[in-house]
Design an enzyme around this catalytic site. Structure first.
Site, PDB file in Angstrom:
ATOM      1  N   LYS A  52       0.702  -1.499  -0.285  1.00 18.30           N
ATOM      2  CA  LYS A  52      -0.107   0.069   0.005  1.00 18.30           C
ATOM      3  C   LYS A  52       0.684   1.147   0.238  1.00 18.30           C
ATOM      4  CE  LYS A  52      -3.505  -2.381   2.412  1.00 18.30           C
ATOM      5  NZ  LYS A  52      -4.593  -2.849   3.233  1.00 18.30           N
ATOM      6  N   GLN A  96      -4.654  -1.938   9.563  1.00 13.40           N
ATOM      7  CA  GLN A  96      -4.323  -3.002   8.594  1.00 13.40           C
ATOM      8  C   GLN A  96      -5.232  -4.162  10.212  1.00 13.40           C
ATOM      9  OE1 GLN A  96      -3.563  -3.456   5.719  1.00 13.40           O
ATOM     10  NE2 GLN A  96      -3.897  -5.430   6.160  1.00 13.40           N
ATOM     11  N   ASP A 119     -10.976   2.944   3.916  1.00 14.96           N
ATOM     12  CA  ASP A 119     -11.757   0.986   4.542  1.00 14.96           C
ATOM     13  C   ASP A 119     -12.707   0.666   3.547  1.00 14.96           C
ATOM     14  OD1 ASP A 119      -9.405  -0.706   3.746  1.00 14.96           O
ATOM     15  OD2 ASP A 119      -8.804  -0.641   5.775  1.00 14.96           O
TER      16      ASP A 119
END
Ligand code: GUN
Length: 294
Positions: A52, A96, A119
């Site tokens: 990312k 994450q 997200d």
């Protein structure tokens, strides 16, 4: 049978984003800034987060990595989230997953400002998505929609069977495929571990989305001739013949299923590569106030 090339499409999406950032820079606009919070030392998470951050560099985004060890308390993670919520330069951020067991994931996700939740995991974004309101759509389902779109695959009136009901993939995928838009307008069936006659239902699918996380679970006899098969699975299985010691397997037994399909995504090289591109897309939307306004 056509292979859906996630490598090609993700590269296209990233190139389009890079051009947009270049344009923003020329016009003196705000450079999109993504932050990632990584707690602990889960090997797969390290790989995902570094890809990312690398993608941010390639596209021209600003990025920040906040790393803490596995003993970090829930309160400390909430504190980091509070700071990122407040930081005006950060357009969007992700925490994450998975998190260490002593941290309550729902509490963490709910602490993220929905306007920065690129997200798309916050209940507000999931609720807005379900209602068809502007929202961040989480990376994997977004990536699948983009692949369907870019291959001009027809969805209206089709029977879409989603295998797996995870919060991150199966559930949002089932909601998105029934929406009154393209891709969408499907008749959707969501099947899971307690479903009776699962193979029979899968055989009725015009579009089969496998997202249960069981390597090679979907076999040829579960797939209708001419179906579109989207394989979201990505499991590391031990493979002594590989240098890394493991191989990546999808949820679909590719060799026997592929010849029956009209379109199929390979693993690797399919959906997985799209997820990072989708996250970058959401970050650009966040920086431009295109979901919630600024
Ligand atoms: N872990 C596995 N997939 C994801 C993802 O898309 N986002 C985050 N934050 N964690 C993940």
């Amino acid at each position: 049978m056509n292979i859906i090339d996630g490598k090609l499409i993700s590269a296209q999406v990233k190139e389009e984003l890079r051009e947009k950032v270049e344009d923003i820079k020329l016009k003196g606009g705000k450079i999109p800034h993504l932050a990632a919070v990584l707690i602990g030392d889960n090997g797969a998470s390290e790989t995902y987060v570094s890809s990312k951050i690398k993608s941010c560099e390639q596209i021209g985004f600003k990025s920040t990595l906040v790393r803490r060890d596995a003993t970090t308390s829930e309160a400390e993670v909430l504190e980091i989230i509070g700071q990122l919520n407040q930081d005006e330069d950060v357009d969007g951020f992700i925490v994450q997953l998975p998190l260490p067991d002593h941290i309550n994931v729902d509490k963490i996700i709910e602490a993220i400002d929905p306007k920065k939740d690129v997200d798309g995991f916050h209940p507000i974004n999931i609720g807005r998505m379900a209602k068809g309101l502007p929202s961040y759509i989480s990376a994997t389902p977004f990536g699948v929609l983009e692949l369907i779109k870019r291959y001009n695959i027809e969805t209206a009136g089709k029977h879409c069977v989603v295998v797996g009901r995870s919060q991150i993939v199966g559930l949002p995928m089932s909601i998105l495929m029934q929406r009154n838009t393209y891709p969408g307008n499907c008749t959707v069936t969501l099947v899971h571990s307690r479903t009776q006659n699962l193979p029979e239902i899968c055989r009725q699918a015009d579009i089969l989305v496998a997202a249960l996380g069981k390597p090679e679970f979907i076999t040829a006899e579960m797939v209708k001739e001419g179906a579109v098969v989207i394989d979201v699975g990505l499991t590391r299985v031990v493979d002594a013949s590989k240098k890394s010691g493991f191989a990546l397997k999808g949820d679909v037994k590719f060799d026997e299923v592929a010849p029956k399909t009209s379109y199929i995504t390979p693993v690797p090289g399919g959906v997985g590569l799209m997820t990072v591109a989708a996250l970058m897309h959401n970050t650009l939307l966040a920086s431009q106030g295109l979901v919630y306004g600024k």
